[in-house]
Scaffold this motif. Structure first.
Motif, short mmCIF file in Angstrom:
data_model
loop_
_atom_site.label_atom_id
_atom_site.label_comp_id
_atom_site.label_asym_id
_atom_site.label_seq_id
_atom_site.Cartn_x
_atom_site.Cartn_y
_atom_site.Cartn_z
N PRO A 265 0.84 -1.20 0.00
CA PRO A 265 0.00 0.00 0.00
C PRO A 265 0.87 1.25 0.00
CG PRO A 265 0.13 -0.89 2.21
CD PRO A 265 0.89 -1.84 1.32
N ILE A 266 0.27 2.35 0.31
CA ILE A 266 0.99 3.62 0.36
C ILE A 266 2.12 3.54 1.39
CG2 ILE A 266 0.74 6.09 0.83
CD1 ILE A 266 -2.31 5.59 0.35
N ILE A 267 3.27 4.12 1.06
CA ILE A 267 4.34 4.28 2.05
C ILE A 267 4.03 5.55 2.83
CG2 ILE A 267 6.82 4.60 2.41
CD1 ILE A 267 6.05 1.84 1.36
N TYR A 268 3.45 5.37 4.02
CA TYR A 268 2.95 6.51 4.78
C TYR A 268 4.08 7.24 5.52
CZ TYR A 268 -1.91 5.19 4.05
OH TYR A 268 -3.12 4.93 3.50
N PHE A 269 3.90 8.55 5.63
CA PHE A 269 4.76 9.43 6.43
C PHE A 269 3.86 10.24 7.34
CE2 PHE A 269 6.93 8.52 2.50
CZ PHE A 269 8.28 8.43 2.82
N ASP A 270 4.40 10.69 8.46
CA ASP A 270 3.65 11.59 9.31
C ASP A 270 3.46 12.93 8.61
OD1 ASP A 270 3.32 9.82 11.44
OD2 ASP A 270 5.31 10.28 12.23
N PRO B 26 7.47 3.14 11.18
CA PRO B 26 7.59 1.69 11.32
C PRO B 26 6.72 0.90 10.35
CG PRO B 26 7.52 2.71 13.47
CD PRO B 26 7.24 3.80 12.48
N ASP B 27 5.47 1.38 10.11
CA ASP B 27 4.61 0.65 9.20
C ASP B 27 5.13 0.72 7.77
OD1 ASP B 27 4.09 3.35 9.05
OD2 ASP B 27 1.92 3.15 8.94
N ALA B 28 5.75 1.86 7.39
CA ALA B 28 6.34 1.98 6.06
C ALA B 28 7.59 1.12 5.94
CB ALA B 28 6.67 3.44 5.77
N ALA B 29 8.35 1.03 7.04
CA ALA B 29 9.57 0.22 7.03
C ALA B 29 9.25 -1.25 6.75
CB ALA B 29 10.30 0.36 8.36
N LEU B 30 8.14 -1.73 7.28
CA LEU B 30 7.73 -3.11 7.04
C LEU B 30 7.52 -3.36 5.55
CD1 LEU B 30 6.75 -5.89 7.98
CD2 LEU B 30 4.46 -4.90 8.27
N GLU B 31 6.87 -2.42 4.86
CA GLU B 31 6.62 -2.58 3.43
C GLU B 31 7.92 -2.49 2.63
OE1 GLU B 31 3.81 -3.59 2.55
OE2 GLU B 31 2.78 -3.21 4.45
N LEU B 32 8.83 -1.60 3.04
CA LEU B 32 10.09 -1.45 2.31
C LEU B 32 10.98 -2.68 2.45
CD1 LEU B 32 10.98 2.29 3.02
CD2 LEU B 32 10.17 1.28 0.88
N GLN B 33 10.79 -3.43 3.53
CA GLN B 33 11.55 -4.67 3.69
C GLN B 33 11.21 -5.68 2.60
OE1 GLN B 33 14.08 -5.63 5.69
NE2 GLN B 33 14.17 -3.53 6.47
N LYS B 34 9.99 -5.60 2.07
CA LYS B 34 9.62 -6.48 0.96
C LYS B 34 10.45 -6.15 -0.28
CE LYS B 34 4.78 -6.76 2.51
NZ LYS B 34 3.37 -6.48 2.11
N TYR C 206 16.65 4.99 2.88
CA TYR C 206 16.36 3.83 3.72
C TYR C 206 16.81 2.54 3.03
CZ TYR C 206 13.81 0.49 6.61
OH TYR C 206 13.49 -0.55 7.44
N LEU C 207 16.51 2.42 1.74
CA LEU C 207 16.88 1.21 1.00
C LEU C 207 18.40 1.02 0.97
CD1 LEU C 207 14.38 1.47 -2.01
CD2 LEU C 207 14.21 -0.04 -0.03
N VAL C 208 19.12 2.12 0.89
CA VAL C 208 20.59 2.04 0.84
C VAL C 208 21.17 1.81 2.23
CG1 VAL C 208 22.70 3.33 0.33
CG2 VAL C 208 20.75 3.46 -1.23
N ALA C 209 20.74 2.62 3.21
CA ALA C 209 21.34 2.58 4.54
C ALA C 209 20.91 1.34 5.34
CB ALA C 209 20.97 3.85 5.31
N ILE C 210 19.64 1.03 5.29
CA ILE C 210 19.13 -0.09 6.08
C ILE C 210 19.16 -1.40 5.29
CG2 ILE C 210 17.17 -0.98 7.40
CD1 ILE C 210 18.54 1.49 8.60
N GLY C 211 18.78 -1.31 4.03
CA GLY C 211 18.70 -2.51 3.22
C GLY C 211 20.01 -2.93 2.58
N LYS C 212 21.03 -2.06 2.65
CA LYS C 212 22.35 -2.34 2.06
C LYS C 212 22.24 -2.60 0.55
CE LYS C 212 23.95 -2.17 6.24
NZ LYS C 212 24.61 -0.91 6.71
N ILE C 213 21.31 -1.87 -0.10
CA ILE C 213 21.18 -1.94 -1.55
C ILE C 213 22.11 -0.88 -2.17
CG2 ILE C 213 19.59 -1.76 -3.51
CD1 ILE C 213 19.03 -4.13 -1.66
N LYS C 214 22.88 -1.27 -3.18
CA LYS C 214 23.79 -0.31 -3.82
C LYS C 214 23.02 0.86 -4.41
CE LYS C 214 27.41 -3.66 -5.04
NZ LYS C 214 28.18 -4.27 -6.16
#
Length: 647
Positions: A536-541, A549-557, A599-607
């Motif tokens: 779903p939508i990647i929500y921000f405040d 946290p809810d957006a982080a769960l989706e980005l982990q996919k 987030y994808l680069v720093a947390i996910g270690k994606i180039k």
């Protein structure tokens, strides 16, 4: 005769004395009312009301008098007057429940539901409230479950008084009746006390030759509800707290119900009568039933630890015939209302009557299919099913018994059209096969799924039959009516889908649709992983760009997919709706886009070289909701989206 049965099932108290009430003053008749001698009391209370007196106490007592005597039209009248005085004195919410039940007794279900809602608001944690809230469509569900292939018959042996509770014994049935012409009169209803009777099956299948069952078991007080051990050497039965010519009462001067056991002697007569060890002067124990292998006895009681007015209990029968320690079946079955008259059939299905679950009115009969097997598996939740019409009505329906092999049985009811108060009805269920037919489709595309595996399970999860869908993606099973099934569809690269079919009592065909979601999907250049992974939508405040946290769960996919496919590159596209001005939305979407990639680069270690992105603000709306157009929140939400495009 709801009065006798209601005491047996609910209050479990039998009263001998009746206080003569000459004065019409309410205070003068309070003790008489408390002693449950409602026939006399209601007449006196009516005279008070007819003189124009009004009070909550008066209307409570009048309403209760008629309610507990199953005169629901009169109960509704006086409970309604009580509700009109509610502004004067706060009412116990139990009166909302009783009023709702009384309204069902005159088939005013719409108004009954209104007062059940009020009861739920006052007592939201009451199990009756929870059951009502979870079954708002209970009337339609009961109608769906009702039988179309069953014949019921009012037995010829019924009298003008109360006859109920049927247990087969050899070529006879044993039942309770107040038809006795001599002996003491029970003041609750001015009828003789209940005794146990037998009726013998005749050549034409009817029952006749009615006579008292046994002089040692029958006394001058109440006897009812029997069950036999599988070897027929012992009988358990319900009686007043009366043993060895001693009549016992509790500290409120009430005589309770107790369980007794008798042994069949070599001469064919019953003797060696004994009290069950957990009987007690201060509570009631009644209505026994023994399971197929003789290992357990189920009964109803209001003993300490009970949840409601009466609960269903179970106790193990030891090898020497003694009983163990009773165990309450718990909050997943018992409610604050009445659960009573249990019956366990040869297959381990548990039938019982209850006022605690949404029903047609009064006591309705319910079933938990495969109860004993489920309980052995330590199941904590049960599917409690109202068995529907014609067994249940807007009156009291109880004391169910069935012979599974013959598809026959008995139940008791005080419904309209009977010969007396409570009557015994026989039933025969005709042969019935239910076609469980349907089709298997792709959830998203609605394409027919050929060669899908469809499996039919019984209620315990045992496989009955497995089939493959053909060119039309259809399937069909033949199943017995009056049972519970699970149908599951599976196909390679898809997640499964399944449907539970409850209490099939209809011969109408079912058309089921099983929809499978792709589990393994091809991804090509230009595809949006958000749609593929159902993100779903990647929500921000509000006005923020940090990852929640809810957006982080989706980005982990996304991270997991990119790790499994190192050749895959992703373009992140961030969008807003049209509210706020264009420049603000452009800047906001750009900040959020950068935060997502970071987030994808720093947390996910994606180039970083595998990622690119842009914030588009409100430039790529997917619907009509541009500046100045009035749209719903749901429409605006479709524009607030994140896309992860493969490039």
């Amino acid at each position: 005769m709801k009065n006798i049965k209601h005491i047996i099932a609910v209050v479990f108290t039998f009263i001998i004395g009746l206080i003569n009430a000459q004065d019409i003053n309410i205070e003068k008749i309070s003790k008489n009312y408390d002693y449950l001698a409602y026939v006399t009391t209601s007449e006196i209370l009516l005279k008070v009301a007819e003189k124009g007196y009004e009070s909550s106490e008066l209307f409570q007592k009048l309403g209760n008098s008629f309610y507990f005597n199953n005169k629901m039209e009169d109960a509704v009248k006086w409970y309604e007057k009580l509700m009109n005085l509610e502004h004067q004195n706060p009412l116990d919410p139990e009166y909302y429940f009783r009023y709702a039940q009384a309204l069902k007794g005159i088939e005013d279900y719409k108004k009954s539901d209104k007062w059940m809602k009020k009861f739920k608001e006052a007592n939201p944690l009451d199990f009756r409230s929870i059951a009502f809230d979870e079954n708002k469509d209970y009337l339609s569900r009961i109608e769906e479950r009702s039988y179309k292939n069953v014949i019921i018959k009012n037995l010829e042996i019924n009298s003008k008084l109360s006859d109920f509770g049927t247990t087969p014994y050899s070529d006879q049935i044993i039942f309770a009746s107040s038809r006795g012409k001599s002996g003491m009169i029970y003041k609750w209803n001015n009828q003789p006390y209940l005794d146990l009777y037998s009726a013998t099956k005749q050549d034409d299948g009817a029952y006749g030759l009615v006579e008292k069952f046994d002089d040692k078991i029958n006394t001058k007080f109440h006897e009812s509800s029997v069950t036999f051990t599988p070897n027929a050497k012992f009988i358990y039965f319900t009686r007043n707290n009366y043993f060895k010519k001693r009549y016992r009462k509790d500290d409120k001067d009430f005589n309770r119900l107790q369980l007794f056991r008798a042994e069949l002697g070599e001469n064919g007569t019953w003797g060696n009568i004994s009290r069950i060890h957990f009987n007690n002067d201060s509570y009631s124990v009644a209505h026994p039933t023994i399971n197929a292998d003789g290992s357990k006895l189920y009964f109803a009681s209001d003993m300490p630890g009970s949840i409601g007015m009466s609960d269903i209990y179970v106790v193990y029968i030891n090898e020497d015939g003694t009983l163990g320690t009773p165990e309450n079946l718990g909050v997943n079955i018992n409610t604050e209302g009445v659960e009573s008259f249990p019956f366990i059939n040869k297959k381990g299905d548990l039938y019982f009557s209850s006022t605690g679950y949404p029903g047609l009115g009064g006591l309705d009969i319910y079933v938990i299919k495969d109860f004993e097997q489920l309980r052995n598996k330590k199941t904590n939740t049960y599917n409690i099913i109202n068995i529907g019409k014609p067994f249940n009505s807007f009156s009291d329906d109880f004391a169910y018994y069935e012979n599974l092999k013959k598809h026959t049985g008995f139940f008791s009811s005080n419904r309209e059209g009977g010969k007396g108060d409570d009557d015994i009805y026989s039933f025969t269920i005709g042969d019935c096969k239910q076609e469980l037919a349907g089709i298997v489709k792709d959830f998203k595309t609605q394409d027919l799924l050929v060669n899908a595996t469809v499996t039919l399970f019984d209620a315990l999860g045992n496989v009955i039959e497995t089939k493959k869908t053909g060119a039309d993606a259809s399937f069909s099973f033949q199943a017995d009516c009056n049972d519970v099934y699970l149908i599951r569809a599976e196909k390679e690269d898809y997640s499964t889908d399944e449907k539970r079919i409850e209490a099939i009592n209809s011969i109408d065909n079912l058309n089921l649709k099983l929809l499978l979601k792709r589990d393994k999907q091809k991804v090509k250049l230009g595809d949006d992983l958000a749609k593929t992974l159902d993100i779903p939508i990647i929500y921000f405040d509000l006005d923020k760009s940090n990852i929640r946290p809810d957006a982080a769960l989706e980005l982990q996919k996304i991270i997991q997919v990119m790790k499994e496919h190192p050749e895959m590159n992703i373009e992140v596209r961030s969008h807003t709706d049209s509210r706020a001005n264009d420049a603000y939305n452009d800047a906001l979407s750009e900040r959020r886009n950068k935060a997502t990639i970071k987030y994808l680069v720093a947390i996910g270690k994606i180039k970083a070289s595998r990622l690119r992105g842009k914030g588009y603000g409100e430039k790529r709306l997917v619907n009509r909701c541009s500046n100045g157009v009035k749209c719903t929140e749901a429409e605006h939400q479709k524009n607030r989206r994140s896309e992860f495009i493969v490039f």
